[in-house]
Enzyme design. Structure first.
Site, mmCIF file in Angstrom:
data_model
loop_
_atom_site.group_PDB
_atom_site.id
_atom_site.type_symbol
_atom_site.label_atom_id
_atom_site.label_comp_id
_atom_site.label_asym_id
_atom_site.label_seq_id
_atom_site.Cartn_x
_atom_site.Cartn_y
_atom_site.Cartn_z
ATOM 1 C CG ASN A 248 33.366 31.378 42.540
ATOM 2 O OD1 ASN A 248 33.895 30.416 43.110
ATOM 3 N ND2 ASN A 248 32.080 31.676 42.677
ATOM 4 C CD GLU A 249 38.446 37.742 43.421
ATOM 5 O OE1 GLU A 249 38.310 37.975 42.206
ATOM 6 O OE2 GLU A 249 38.392 38.632 44.274
ATOM 7 N N PRO A 250 39.857 34.852 39.846
ATOM 8 C CG PRO A 250 41.016 36.474 38.644
ATOM 9 C CD PRO A 250 40.141 36.295 39.836
ATOM 10 C CB THR B 71 38.242 41.757 44.471
ATOM 11 O OG1 THR B 71 38.221 41.033 43.249
ATOM 12 C CG2 THR B 71 36.900 41.664 45.162
#
Ligand code: GLP
Length: 401
Positions: free
Chosen positions: A191-193, A210
């Site tokens: 769950n990236e920014p 990442t």
């Protein structure tokens, strides 16, 4: 141990908030001494241990007690599992307990957080391979109880596949215990920014940071997949208990951000502040930027050892942009350091003591020629400053080559 404070940290001591049975014996004086009132700033219960292995043992023992408890009543234990280097110690300890203490995984159902996309399950980089190699193949886990998102689903079927993954978690009764690592971007799972608090299992784009972090595993950034399937933030927050783990200095900034910072869409780990039974387990290096460790004098009275005094005064000097010898009573008072001045008698006394202590660290000063020109041959443009600057600046004119 202290009682848990909902949504906040009990103390740097054991303080998991989940009963004393988690207390494990660690080698020597490996506990970081508790600092009272860390709770004021920490919005996730945080347990700081000295070493990675201490943390692995704590979490593995917590999992083992859950699995055994369920086994005793004929129920399953549903585990949410993570990949990455951080949880490997936990898996090793679980394998050891399986081999030596008879811990069985026959009643365990697992759901992994994520998988790269596209990615064949038998690819050496896949999280499937990772989980089988690092845990499943070494314990009595039933293959039909293992769930890991597949990275080889045709693109037009991914959405339905993700819905089915969520359904499977629900049918299993929800996740009892979720392990998480944390990425440098603050991601949990993938769950990236920008991942919302309501997000569910889905296909996502990976952040540049990442992909750069994963480059070594893939022998080059260009080989790191650009997408992944990940459980969502909402899926994770539904777990009944969460252990988020971080080790190493490179995680210290994101640990502080997640634990002490505001909840923010740009840092998915901050959403854990809203989860009442989350514990952040960190080793000393990953916890180094937490206020209770980096600047404990801002929280409460501290015992001023020589080392702490030097660290605090250097920090105060950087903070106020004032030279050490010019630090004033007001500087000390405004930064929680009045007790140090009181102990030494005056700001000047503290300033002088620290200045002299720092000066004494410059070795061999007396042997340097004075009033003479010195030439340093430096292999790298800044080595002259790093290695020689302080020594030479004080006693002679320096020319570097
Ligand atoms: C990947 C995984 C995350 C993991 C993170 C950190 O991005 N998808 O679940 O937390 O890596 O990995 P490490 O533990 O190796 O630092």
């Amino acid at each position: 141990m202290m009682e848990p404070v909902t949504g906040a940290a009990p103390s740097a001591d054991v303080g998991t908030g989940h009963e004393a049975r988690e207390r494990v014996v660690t080698r020597g004086p490996s506990r970081v001494p508790p600092t009272p009132h860390a709770t004021a700033l920490e919005r996730i219960r945080t347990v700081v241990v000295e070493e990675h292995e201490d943390l692995a043992r704590l979490v593995a023992h917590r999992i083992a007690s859950l699995v055994r408890e369920r086994m005793a009543t004929g129920k399953t234990a549903v585990l949410g599992l993570a990949t990455g280097s951080t949880p490997i110690g936990v898996y090793r300890e679980l394998i050891r307990m399986h081999r030596e203490d008879g811990l069985s995984f026959a009643n365990v159902v697992s759901f992994n957080l994520d998988e790269y996309y596209p990615m064949a399950p038998d690819n050496i980089h896949s999280y499937h391979r990772f989980m089988w190699e690092n845990l499943f193949s070494q314990v009595d886990m039933k293959p039909e109880n293992v769930h890991i998102p597949r990275g080889d689903i045709p693109r037009d079927e991914v959405e339905q596949y993700c819905r089915n993954y969520e359904d499977a978690i629900r049918r299993a009764g929800g996740i009892d215990f979720q392990i998480l690592g944390v990425g440098k971007t603050g991601h949990i799972g993938f769950n990236e920014p920008g991942s919302g608090v309501d997000s569910r299992t889905r296909l996502v784009h990976l952040d540049a940071v990442t992909r750069r972090d994963a480059a070594a595993d893939f022998f080059g950034e260009e080989f790191v997949p650009k997408e992944a399937i990940t459980m969502g933030v909402a899926t994770i927050l539904e777990a009944r208990e969460i252990a988020i783990l971080a080790t190493g200095e490179h995680k210290s900034a994101i640990v502080r951000r997640a634990v002490e910072g505001e909840v923010n869409l740009e840092v998915a780990a901050t959403f854990l502040q809203r989860h009442p039974t989350t514990t952040f387990y960190v080793d000393r290096a990953a916890g180094a930027a937490l206020t209770r460790i980096a600047t404990p004098w801002l929280l409460d009275e501290v015992e001023w050892t020589n080392d702490l005094m030097i660290r605090a005064v250097v920090w105060l000097s950087l903070q106020t942009q004032n030279a050490i010898l010019k630090l004033t009573q007001r500087d000390y008072a405004e930064h929680g350091m009045s007790s140090l001045v009181a102990q030494k008698g005056s700001p000047g006394a503290v300033n002088g003591e620290v200045f002299n202590a720092l000066g004494a660290k410059i070795r061999g000063k007396s042997k340097l020629p004075t009033g003479r020109r010195t030439i340093c041959f430096s292999p790298h443009p800044d080595d002259d400053v790093i290695s020689m600057g302080a020594s030479c600046a004080s006693s002679c004119r320096t020319t570097t080559r």
